[in-house]
Design an enzyme around this catalytic site. Structure first.
Site, PDB file in Angstrom:
ATOM      1  N   GLU A  35      -5.367  -3.147   3.431  1.00  0.00           N
ATOM      2  CA  GLU A  35      -3.774  -2.925   2.969  1.00  0.00           C
ATOM      3  C   GLU A  35      -3.837  -1.419   2.261  1.00  0.00           C
ATOM      4  OE1 GLU A  35      -1.697  -6.707   1.893  1.00  0.00           O
ATOM      5  OE2 GLU A  35      -3.329  -6.114   0.416  1.00  0.00           O
ATOM      6  N   TYR A  36      -2.303  -0.856   2.528  1.00  0.00           N
ATOM      7  CA  TYR A  36      -2.214   0.148   2.190  1.00  0.00           C
ATOM      8  C   TYR A  36      -1.872   0.360   0.604  1.00  0.00           C
ATOM      9  CZ  TYR A  36       2.866  -0.970   2.056  1.00  0.00           C
ATOM     10  OH  TYR A  36       4.138  -1.601   2.015  1.00  0.00           O
ATOM     11  N   GLU A  84      -3.464  -0.638   6.924  1.00  0.00           N
ATOM     12  CA  GLU A  84      -1.942  -1.270   7.415  1.00  0.00           C
ATOM     13  C   GLU A  84      -0.853  -0.521   7.069  1.00  0.00           C
ATOM     14  OE1 GLU A  84      -1.150  -5.618   6.209  1.00  0.00           O
ATOM     15  OE2 GLU A  84      -0.457  -4.626   4.659  1.00  0.00           O
ATOM     16  N   GLU A 109       5.457  -1.121   7.023  1.00  0.00           N
ATOM     17  CA  GLU A 109       6.778  -0.594   6.680  1.00  0.00           C
ATOM     18  C   GLU A 109       7.264   0.195   7.897  1.00  0.00           C
ATOM     19  OE1 GLU A 109       4.126   2.539   5.380  1.00  0.00           O
ATOM     20  OE2 GLU A 109       3.961   0.441   5.591  1.00  0.00           O
ATOM     21  N   SER A 144       4.540   3.452   0.463  1.00  0.00           N
ATOM     22  CA  SER A 144       5.300   3.111   1.814  1.00  0.00           C
ATOM     23  C   SER A 144       6.422   3.950   2.013  1.00  0.00           C
ATOM     24  CB  SER A 144       5.479   1.737   1.902  1.00  0.00           C
ATOM     25  OG  SER A 144       6.412   1.131   0.798  1.00  0.00           O
ATOM     26  N   ARG A 145       7.101   4.018   0.615  1.00  0.00           N
ATOM     27  CA  ARG A 145       8.408   4.792   0.839  1.00  0.00           C
ATOM     28  C   ARG A 145       8.014   6.105   1.281  1.00  0.00           C
ATOM     29  NH1 ARG A 145       8.109   0.124  -1.347  1.00  0.00           N
ATOM     30  NH2 ARG A 145       7.704   0.896  -3.513  1.00  0.00           N
TER      31      ARG A 145
END
Length: 259
Positions: free
Chosen positions: A63-64, A90, A93, A137-138
């Protein structure tokens, strides 16, 4: 029906490739079966776990963010390449309907300025890292939409007694166009994205309703499987690695600037 077929396909490939899709805690995983080809790791796993699994000759989906430091991510990728194994971070997003819409909207347009504000409830920094990492993710959205960015300034406002924090980051595109990224978290704040992008040809204010995200986690896992099968283009692999490392480097620089 379509989602059921996709799930069965994933389960078949996982069995065929001897993958372990793990929901157990990290300590229980440190004895690795030699019969496994790869592991899908959740956020409870550390960089040390990923290093151990790669050293054991396993493909890894994590996962990130894969690490909370740019140097550690470099080490993981170098090890994966030495071992000839797939290291996949991963990024669901980028499979969301909102991002697919944005990607189409910005193609061919010249950005003048933009901003992205994310709000949510309180988050434990001790568990999820500095806001630039927990909100990566943003940052990945902005880099994927507008290319590599440089850091201009960053501030962090915290009121720990109120479980409130606000991180404001000023970024710049390669064409010197300003982008502002804000993460604001505290009690009573709803999980939401507020965006504003201004182009020479017009503006995009906030996100329209573009539909429900379907099977984004399964789609990301399918990308991992395609890499294992050698069906993922080398150019895309290189671009993905470059983007992930750039975002981790930016997150680390933001943390240094704020601290």
């Amino acid at each position: 029906m379509k989602s059921s077929r996709f799930l069965w396909k994933m389960l078949f490939l996982a069995k065929r490739l001897r993958l372990l899709i793990s929901a157990v805690k990290a300590p229980a995983m440190r004895t690795i079966s030699v019969q496994l080809d790869g592991l899908l790791l959740g956020f409870t796993f550390s960089t040390i776990d990923s290093l151990q699994f790669l050293n054991a000759g396993k493909h890894v989906l994590v996962e990130y963010p894969m690490t909370l430091s740019w140097a550690a991510a470099q080490d993981l990728w170098e090890l994966a390449e030495q071992k000839g194994k797939v290291l996949h971070e991963e990024h669901v997003e980028l499979l969301m309907e909102e991002f697919v819409f944005l990607k189409k909207e910005v193609v061919g347009k010249e950005l003048l300025k933009g901003s992205l504000l994310f709000t949510a409830g309180p988050l434990e920094e001790e568990r999820f890292g500095f806001p630039a990492f927990s909100g990566i993710s943003r940052l990945t959205w902005l880099v994927s939409l507008f290319g590599e960015l440089s850091l201009v300034s960053a501030t962090l406002e915290e009121r720990k007694e109120d479980q409130y924090m606000k991180m404001t980051v000023c970024l710049e595109t390669e064409n010197k166009r300003p982008l502002t990224w804000i993460e604001e978290k505290g009690p009573g704040l709803k999980r939401n994205r507020h965006l504003s992008f201004h182009f020479k040809s017009g503006s995009l204010e906030n996100m329209p309703n573009v539909g429900v995200n379907k099977n984004i986690f399964l789609k990301d896992q399918n990308m991992f499987v395609q890499k294992l099968l050698g069906k993922f283009p080398e150019t895309e692999l290189a671009a993905e690695k470059k983007r992930i490392l750039h975002c981790l480097w930016l997150a680390e620089e933001i943390q240094k600037y704020c601290c």
